[in-house]
Design a protein around this motif. Structure first.
Motif, PDB file in Angstrom:
ATOM      1  N   GLU A  86      -3.452  10.159  -0.537  1.00 58.80           N
ATOM      2  CA  GLU A  86      -3.036   9.195  -1.563  1.00 58.80           C
ATOM      3  C   GLU A  86      -3.425   7.780  -1.165  1.00 58.80           C
ATOM      4  OE1 GLU A  86      -1.163   8.044  -5.192  1.00 58.80           O
ATOM      5  OE2 GLU A  86      -1.760   9.997  -4.394  1.00 58.80           O
ATOM      6  N   VAL A  87      -3.240   7.443   0.118  1.00 58.52           N
ATOM      7  CA  VAL A  87      -3.631   6.115   0.603  1.00 58.52           C
ATOM      8  C   VAL A  87      -5.130   5.913   0.470  1.00 58.52           C
ATOM      9  CG1 VAL A  87      -3.770   4.655   2.663  1.00 58.52           C
ATOM     10  CG2 VAL A  87      -1.659   5.879   2.151  1.00 58.52           C
ATOM     11  N   ALA A  88      -5.903   6.945   0.844  1.00 58.03           N
ATOM     12  CA  ALA A  88      -7.360   6.840   0.752  1.00 58.03           C
ATOM     13  C   ALA A  88      -7.803   6.668  -0.695  1.00 58.03           C
ATOM     14  CB  ALA A  88      -8.004   8.086   1.361  1.00 58.03           C
ATOM     15  N   ASP A  89      -7.177   7.407  -1.633  1.00 62.51           N
ATOM     16  CA  ASP A  89      -7.528   7.272  -3.045  1.00 62.51           C
ATOM     17  C   ASP A  89      -7.206   5.871  -3.559  1.00 62.51           C
ATOM     18  OD1 ASP A  89      -8.381   9.858  -3.053  1.00 62.51           O
ATOM     19  OD2 ASP A  89      -6.557  10.684  -3.983  1.00 62.51           O
ATOM     20  N   ARG A  90      -6.085   5.341  -3.142  1.00 66.38           N
ATOM     21  CA  ARG A  90      -5.712   4.000  -3.603  1.00 66.38           C
ATOM     22  C   ARG A  90      -6.650   2.936  -3.040  1.00 66.38           C
ATOM     23  NH1 ARG A  90      -0.569   3.267  -5.848  1.00 66.38           N
ATOM     24  NH2 ARG A  90       0.531   5.253  -6.191  1.00 66.38           N
TER      25      ARG A  90
ATOM     26  N   MET B 168       0.822  -1.216   0.000  1.00 69.71           N
ATOM     27  CA  MET B 168       0.000   0.000   0.000  1.00 69.71           C
ATOM     28  C   MET B 168       0.860   1.271   0.000  1.00 69.71           C
ATOM     29  SD  MET B 168      -2.910   1.452  -0.069  1.00 69.71           S
ATOM     30  CE  MET B 168      -4.012   0.055   0.197  1.00 69.71           C
ATOM     31  N   TYR B 169       2.010   1.239   0.699  1.00 70.30           N
ATOM     32  CA  TYR B 169       2.829   2.443   0.824  1.00 70.30           C
ATOM     33  C   TYR B 169       4.043   2.445  -0.099  1.00 70.30           C
ATOM     34  CZ  TYR B 169       0.057   3.640   4.921  1.00 70.30           C
ATOM     35  OH  TYR B 169      -0.978   3.973   5.759  1.00 70.30           O
ATOM     36  N   ARG B 170       4.054   1.516  -1.061  1.00 74.73           N
ATOM     37  CA  ARG B 170       5.191   1.503  -1.981  1.00 74.73           C
ATOM     38  C   ARG B 170       5.257   2.761  -2.844  1.00 74.73           C
ATOM     39  NH1 ARG B 170       5.017  -4.770  -4.185  1.00 74.73           N
ATOM     40  NH2 ARG B 170       5.641  -5.751  -2.205  1.00 74.73           N
ATOM     41  N   PHE B 171       4.124   3.423  -3.013  1.00 74.28           N
ATOM     42  CA  PHE B 171       4.112   4.641  -3.834  1.00 74.28           C
ATOM     43  C   PHE B 171       5.037   5.720  -3.271  1.00 74.28           C
ATOM     44  CE2 PHE B 171       0.893   5.448  -0.605  1.00 74.28           C
ATOM     45  CZ  PHE B 171       1.084   6.784  -0.281  1.00 74.28           C
ATOM     46  N   LEU B 172       5.328   5.622  -1.958  1.00 71.77           N
ATOM     47  CA  LEU B 172       6.210   6.620  -1.344  1.00 71.77           C
ATOM     48  C   LEU B 172       7.624   6.567  -1.894  1.00 71.77           C
ATOM     49  CD1 LEU B 172       5.086   6.303   2.389  1.00 71.77           C
ATOM     50  CD2 LEU B 172       4.503   8.111   0.774  1.00 71.77           C
ATOM     51  N   LEU B 173       7.971   5.479  -2.595  1.00 71.05           N
ATOM     52  CA  LEU B 173       9.311   5.336  -3.162  1.00 71.05           C
ATOM     53  C   LEU B 173       9.360   5.697  -4.649  1.00 71.05           C
ATOM     54  CD1 LEU B 173      10.386   1.991  -1.442  1.00 71.05           C
ATOM     55  CD2 LEU B 173      10.876   4.336  -0.729  1.00 71.05           C
ATOM     56  N   THR B 174       8.229   6.158  -5.183  1.00 74.59           N
ATOM     57  CA  THR B 174       8.239   6.595  -6.586  1.00 74.59           C
ATOM     58  C   THR B 174       8.969   7.926  -6.714  1.00 74.59           C
ATOM     59  OG1 THR B 174       6.117   7.728  -6.322  1.00 74.59           O
ATOM     60  CG2 THR B 174       6.055   5.415  -7.029  1.00 74.59           C
TER      61      THR B 174
ATOM     62  N   GLU C 257      -9.102   0.396  -5.138  1.00 70.23           N
ATOM     63  CA  GLU C 257      -9.101  -1.063  -4.952  1.00 70.23           C
ATOM     64  C   GLU C 257     -10.491  -1.586  -4.640  1.00 70.23           C
ATOM     65  OE1 GLU C 257      -6.281  -1.986  -1.983  1.00 70.23           O
ATOM     66  OE2 GLU C 257      -4.526  -1.482  -3.205  1.00 70.23           O
ATOM     67  N   SER C 258     -11.252  -0.820  -3.823  1.00 72.75           N
ATOM     68  CA  SER C 258     -12.605  -1.267  -3.469  1.00 72.75           C
ATOM     69  C   SER C 258     -13.532  -1.262  -4.677  1.00 72.75           C
ATOM     70  CB  SER C 258     -13.177  -0.379  -2.364  1.00 72.75           C
ATOM     71  OG  SER C 258     -13.321   0.962  -2.818  1.00 72.75           O
ATOM     72  N   VAL C 259     -13.287  -0.340  -5.621  1.00 72.29           N
ATOM     73  CA  VAL C 259     -14.094  -0.302  -6.843  1.00 72.29           C
ATOM     74  C   VAL C 259     -13.697  -1.433  -7.766  1.00 72.29           C
ATOM     75  CG1 VAL C 259     -14.572   1.042  -8.920  1.00 72.29           C
ATOM     76  CG2 VAL C 259     -14.555   2.167  -6.699  1.00 72.29           C
ATOM     77  N   ALA C 260     -12.413  -1.733  -7.800  1.00 71.90           N
ATOM     78  CA  ALA C 260     -11.917  -2.776  -8.704  1.00 71.90           C
ATOM     79  C   ALA C 260     -12.384  -4.157  -8.284  1.00 71.90           C
ATOM     80  CB  ALA C 260     -10.392  -2.730  -8.761  1.00 71.90           C
ATOM     81  N   GLU C 261     -12.539  -4.457  -6.982  1.00 74.04           N
ATOM     82  CA  GLU C 261     -12.910  -5.798  -6.517  1.00 74.04           C
ATOM     83  C   GLU C 261     -14.314  -6.215  -6.971  1.00 74.04           C
ATOM     84  OE1 GLU C 261     -12.336  -5.794  -2.377  1.00 74.04           O
ATOM     85  OE2 GLU C 261     -10.126  -5.887  -2.496  1.00 74.04           O
ATOM     86  N   PRO C 262     -15.364  -5.380  -6.837  1.00 78.51           N
ATOM     87  CA  PRO C 262     -16.697  -5.784  -7.346  1.00 78.51           C
ATOM     88  C   PRO C 262     -16.706  -6.019  -8.855  1.00 78.51           C
ATOM     89  CG  PRO C 262     -16.905  -3.977  -5.800  1.00 78.51           C
ATOM     90  CD  PRO C 262     -15.457  -4.146  -6.069  1.00 78.51           C
TER      91      PRO C 262
END
Length: 262
Positions: A243-247, A1-7, A251-256
């Motif tokens: 950013e975490v909340a958006d991600r 979840m927090y890997r984006f911090l290394l972009t 993910e919650s939209v992608a699962e259904p």
């Protein structure tokens, strides 16, 4: 979840925050230092102005120096004015008007003299024209005034230059002015606030210094810079949480959608 911090984009943001924090700490400390300096200077000037007058010779002796710690100290000195050696000091505006300070040597009974700033007069029709100056009183007088250290290019920010009209100077510097006199001058000068006996006509008095808030503005700026540290860190944390909340929302939209596909 927090890997984006290394972009790269987020790494750049981390670097900016890490650079901003020490910069704001330094700026805050600098402003607090200025606050302490100005407050100490304001307290010194206030004490000196409010102190009881003392004889000038107790603070400045022949061959000695007028100390910065005695700046604006109230002093008295008795002597006789020498109008033949009177000078005016250029570039001394007062109350928004161009004009000159009037500097007259006061010869004391000890065989030396002190420069007295008798006050301010407006400029004449041109810079080369000598202004109209009320004459000093004749006979012995007792002057009360504020002791000021000698002016130099360094402490005044005024640059001396040659080629001025006769009896005009740019700096109140006894070492320089005294070269043309037949008697020695004490260091520093006295800014007249009172005189006995008084003159029938006199230059306009020089106002007392404005000690202001004693650096209060610097204190406010220091607090402001340190508040900016909290804003920078808080903004950085807020962006990460957003950013975490958006991600998570993505993910919650992608699962259904995946469930419907199955």
């Amino acid at each position: 979840m927090y890997r984006f911090l290394l972009t790269p984009r987020w790494v750049a943001l981390h670097i900016v925050v890490l650079l901003v924090i020490p910069a704001f700490v330094f700026l805050g400390q600098w402003q607090f230092g200025r606050f302490e300096e100005r407050s100490a200077d304001s307290d010194l000037v206030t004490r000196n102005i409010e102190s009881a007058p003392v004889p000038l010779e107790t603070l400045v002796r022949p061959g000695g120096t007028a100390e910065e710690s005695d700046r604006f100290r109230s002093v008295t000195v008795t002597g006789t004015y020498d109008p033949a050696q009177e000078l005016v000091v250029r570039r001394r505006p007062q109350n928004g008007r161009p004009g000159y300070f009037v500097i007259t040597p006061l010869v004391t009974g000890g065989g030396h003299a002190v420069l007295v700033n008798r006050g301010w007069v407006p400029a004449g029709a041109s810079a080369d024209e000598h202004p109209a100056v009320p004459p000093p009183p004749t006979g012995e007088v007792t002057v009360t005034g504020r002791l000021r250290p000698s002016e130099t290019e360094a402490n005044s920010g005024i640059r001396e230059r040659s080629g001025l009209p006769p009896r005009q100077v740019l700096l109140i510097n006894p070492a320089s002015i005294g070269r043309s006199l037949t008697y020695p001058l004490l260091d520093g000068y006295v800014e007249l606030t009172g005189q006995q006996p008084p003159s029938a006509a006199a230059p306009e008095p020089v106002p007392a210094p404005d000690v202001g808030s004693g650096g209060g503005l610097n204190l406010a700026y220091g607090v402001q810079w340190w508040l900016f540290i909290g804003i920078a860190v808080g903004g950085w944390v807020l962006l990460i949480k957003r950013e975490v909340a958006d991600r998570k929302a993505q993910e919650s939209v992608a699962e259904p959608e995946e469930a419907r596909t199955d």
